[in-house]
Write an enzyme that holds these catalytic residues in place. Structure first.
Site, short mmCIF file in Angstrom:
data_model
loop_
_atom_site.label_atom_id
_atom_site.label_comp_id
_atom_site.label_asym_id
_atom_site.label_seq_id
_atom_site.Cartn_x
_atom_site.Cartn_y
_atom_site.Cartn_z
N GLY A 52 0.83 -1.21 0.00
CA GLY A 52 0.00 0.00 0.00
C GLY A 52 0.86 1.25 0.00
O GLY A 52 0.64 2.18 -0.78
N ASP A 66 -5.02 0.91 3.68
CA ASP A 66 -4.35 1.29 2.44
C ASP A 66 -4.95 2.55 1.84
O ASP A 66 -4.24 3.38 1.28
CB ASP A 66 -4.44 0.16 1.42
CG ASP A 66 -3.33 -0.86 1.63
OD1 ASP A 66 -2.36 -0.52 2.34
OD2 ASP A 66 -3.42 -1.97 1.10
N GLU A 103 -3.50 -1.77 -7.30
CA GLU A 103 -2.75 -2.58 -6.34
C GLU A 103 -3.47 -3.91 -6.18
O GLU A 103 -4.66 -3.95 -5.87
CB GLU A 103 -2.67 -1.86 -4.99
CG GLU A 103 -1.95 -2.69 -3.93
CD GLU A 103 -2.07 -2.12 -2.52
OE1 GLU A 103 -2.35 -0.91 -2.38
OE2 GLU A 103 -1.89 -2.89 -1.57
N CYS A 115 -14.69 12.28 18.75
CA CYS A 115 -15.88 11.44 18.74
C CYS A 115 -16.25 10.98 20.15
O CYS A 115 -16.80 11.76 20.92
CB CYS A 115 -15.68 10.27 17.78
SG CYS A 115 -17.25 9.61 17.21
N HIS A 142 -13.97 12.79 12.79
CA HIS A 142 -12.61 12.26 12.91
C HIS A 142 -11.65 13.07 12.05
O HIS A 142 -11.40 12.71 10.89
CB HIS A 142 -12.58 10.79 12.48
CG HIS A 142 -13.29 9.90 13.43
ND1 HIS A 142 -12.67 9.31 14.50
CD2 HIS A 142 -14.60 9.53 13.50
CE1 HIS A 142 -13.55 8.60 15.18
NE2 HIS A 142 -14.73 8.72 14.59
N GLU A 178 -8.57 13.19 12.07
CA GLU A 178 -7.34 12.46 11.72
C GLU A 178 -7.43 11.82 10.34
O GLU A 178 -6.41 11.57 9.70
CB GLU A 178 -7.03 11.39 12.79
CG GLU A 178 -7.96 10.18 12.84
CD GLU A 178 -9.20 10.39 13.69
OE1 GLU A 178 -9.54 11.56 13.95
OE2 GLU A 178 -9.85 9.38 14.09
N1 GLN Z 1 -19.33 5.08 20.49
C1 GLN Z 1 -19.61 6.40 20.06
C2 GLN Z 1 -20.75 6.48 19.08
O1 GLN Z 1 -21.07 5.49 18.47
C3 GLN Z 1 -18.39 7.05 19.48
C4 GLN Z 1 -17.97 6.45 18.20
C5 GLN Z 1 -16.57 6.84 17.83
O2 GLN Z 1 -15.79 7.28 18.66
N2 GLN Z 1 -16.22 6.67 16.59
O3 GLN Z 1 -21.32 7.50 18.89
#
Ligand code: GLN
Length: 637
Positions: free
Chosen positions: A104, A156, A226, A468, A597, A599
């Site tokens: 990857g 990947d 790939e 999250c 998220h 990241e």
């Molecule tokens: N468990 C939490 C939810 O489902 C947070 C999920 C997560 O952190 N991706 O909302």
């Protein structure tokens, strides 16, 4: 952007159009009708806008249905396939000897070398029979990477996005399950008109059509294919046959084969060995494929001698044998490939020209490899024993930000389940760190530990980022200890039998009734509106952003007013204003939570703003601390 309320289920669409649900599903599956995938088990949502666009397109096509030669595949599909057949060039990366050599990363790095002037579409071919990698156990496969279109894929795709700067789509991941499913559907629909349906040509044809359609739709210059596994695996035989035919069809000059192999240096012998590579090449030759480039993964740079030997026995130019050196940072790989002359070989072989632009990249990699300045310790607090793989993107995002400061960033792991057991003290651990991340998670193990960590950060001005679950628990902590709701909790805990007197975090309305845990979630990219003058808006330098989500729970709207009154600021929400998506405490050096998220979209050259803000704040605090310590030292003298 579609309003959250305007998302239709497949049943809604079927109802509206007075047709069967399976027809709608077929449109969705074939991507004729754009959809948002919201789960692993075939749940999709369709925006009104997309539906209208699709219907308009259908109408315009009705006039010439006779011209649509291929089954269920409209004019657009045919155009895409034809376009790629005529214009797209292909680089096919195949693995030899053993798995786990970093195919990857190697593919992504090759793409990185070429993407200054060319558009590149990565296509990953997996041999397994799941139609959808989202249904596989993430623990087995490391982190689940979520794409903007809501697809859950393996890591990947994280590499492709980070190295190539493209936004990948779920359908760029082929699986043999998908391939066979298509074949069986074709067969049932009478597409093969009495023929005997066979692995060759029918299955390989379906695979090749994908190889054309995917880059063709985007008019991409290069399809970067790939192939999962290693040559000799039964699972990927048909992909290998398909790429062999591909070269035959579009011409030698338009397809380049790269074989990634392993060059061991056995202990005691202390010499680079080429035999496994020779054997892999032989296997590949048996399949009618001759590699144009061989990348030998090795603990050292390949010697001239071994390059010569491989060239001789494997029938390729010595210059096309490239060192795939073991490295400290994966971001070094494009640089090494470039030094080894890979770009030039690809340019020549495919008659393309796209000189790599690696100046900035090189500078950042140098910083990563030999950082100077104060040491910033970042604690990642989670519950997994195999923390490292589950949080791969979080680690990358921290590194990306670290490369942009004059400091050294080190990650410390804090297992919050251990913390709960009282095996060490939260204060003792956190006193030594400069920033804390509580990443995403599920279930209740270790969450009281996380809440302890969050409280410490809030009360002791430690820079904190909650992602999250991390944000949800920061809300729980605040409700308990600042608002005074001692029974505050998330209803996720109620599912595990915990008492939840005040459900400050509760299930998303759209998730009610879906009992299968993890079966479906709010997935993929959504727009987030940021409050003017908030820290989040300053960090993003924009009032509207797009980030990726993977969750079932949200901050309970009924508690928002009370939390805000007590000082918490919700600085980001969905366009409708109903879901709280960013939270911050204005009177803290850096206390921020996000429901998404960040990241997942962080890149070396462009770190995620919320990570960057965290690391920068930690760095500046460290510098001030050090300055005042040295001042105090001088005063004592
Ligand atoms: N468990 C939490 C939810 O489902 C947070 C999920 C997560 O952190 N991706 O909302």
């Amino acid at each position: 952007m579609a309003n959250e309320e305007q998302l239709l289920t497949l049943e809604d669409v079927a109802d509206r159009l007075k047709i069967s649900v399976s027809t709608v599903r077929r449109w969705v599956k074939s991507n004729e009708l754009r959809s948002i995938k919201i789960g692993n088990r075939g749940q999709y949502r369709i925006s009104l806008e997309d539906l209208e666009e699709f219907l308009a397109e259908q109408e315009s096509q009705q006039a010439d249905t006779t011209a649509v030669a291929t089954y269920k595949r409209g004019r657009e599909w045919r155009q895409a396939v034809d376009w790629a057949r005529a214009h797209t060039k292909y680089i096919v990366v195949i693995g030899g000897v053993i798995s786990g050599l970093g195919k990857g990363i190697a593919s992504a790095s090759i793409g990185k070398l070429l993407n200054s002037r060319l558009s590149i579409v990565p296509i990953k071919c997996d041999g397994y029979l799941n139609t959808d990698p989202g249904t596989m156990n993430p623990i087995e496969h490391g982190e689940v990477f979520v794409l903007d279109d809501g697809g859950e894929v393996d890591m990947d795709f994280g590499h492709y996005e980070r190295f190539l700067g493209v936004t990948c789509r779920f359908e760029w991941n082929l699986t043999m399950g998908k391939v066979y499913k298509t074949i069986l559907e074709h067969e049932r629909e009478g597409f093969y008109l009495g023929q005997t349906v066979q692995l060759i040509p029918h299955v390989t044809d379906v695979i090749k059509e994908w190889f054309f359609e995917i880059p063709g739709r985007l008019q991409a210059d290069i399809g970067l294919i790939e192939i999962g596994g290693t040559v000799g695996d039964m699972e990927n035989e048909l992909y290998l046959e398909a790429v062999r035919q591909l070269r035959q069809e579009v011409g030698e000059e338009n397809v380049l084969f790269v074989l990634l192999t392993y060059i061991p240096i056995p202990a005691g012998v202390e010499e680079q060995k080429s035999k496994p590579t020779q054997q892999s090449v032989k296997l590949l030759n048996e399949r009618g494929i001759r590699p144009d480039v061989i990348i030998g993964r090795c603990a050292e740079r390949l010697t001239e001698k071994i390059k010569r030997k491989i060239a001789l026995f494997c029938n390729i130019n010595k210059g096309a044998v490239i060192s795939g050196l073991d490295v400290t940072s994966v971001y070094q790989i494009p640089l090494i490939f470039e030094e080894e002359g890979l770009t030039e070989i690809v340019h020549k072989r495919l008659s393309i020209y796209s000189p790599p632009q690696l100046l900035e990249w090189r500078k950042l990699v140098d910083r990563l490899l030999s950082p100077s300045g104060p040491l910033i310790r970042v604690a990642i607090c989670g519950k997994y024993t195999n923390l490292h793989d589950s949080y791969a993107s979080v680690i990358e995002a921290v590194k990306h930000s670290g490369a942009h400061i004059d400091g050294q960033v080190e990650i410390e792991w804090l297992d919050t389940a251990e913390l709960e057991r009282g095996n060490f003290s939260c204060a003792d651990f956190l006193r030594k760190v400069d920033a804390v991340i509580v990443p995403g998670g599920f279930g209740t193990r270790g969450i009281e530990g996380k809440i302890q960590v969050i409280r410490y950060c809030r009360e002791n001005n430690v820079p904190f980022l909650g992602i999250c679950y991390g944000m949800q628990l920061a809300v729980v902590e605040y409700a308990r200890h600042v608002v005074g709701l001692s029974g505050a909790h998330t209803t996720e805990a109620a599912e595990d039998g915990f008492e939840v007197a005040d459900p400050v975090v509760c299930i998303l309305p759209e998730q009610v009734g879906i009992t299968q845990k993890g079966g479906t979630m709010r997935l993929g990219g959504h727009d987030v509106m940021l409050k003017e003058n908030s820290r989040a808006a300053r960090l993003y330098r924009s009032p509207k952003i797009r980030e990726r989500f993977r969750h079932r729970y949200e901050v309970n709207p009924e508690y928002v007013a009370r939390l805000e009154k007590a000082g918490m600021v919700f600085s980001g929400h969905n366009p409708a204003g109903t879901i709280m998506q960013v939270m911050e405490l204005p009177n803290h050096p850096y206390f921020l939570g996000c429901q998404f998220h960040p990241e997942l979209t962080s890149k070396l050259e462009e770190p995620a703003p919320l990570f960057r803000g965290l690391i920068r704040t930690a760095f500046e605090r460290k510098r001030t601390q050090q300055a005042s310590e040295s001042l105090a030292g001088e005063a004592q003298e």
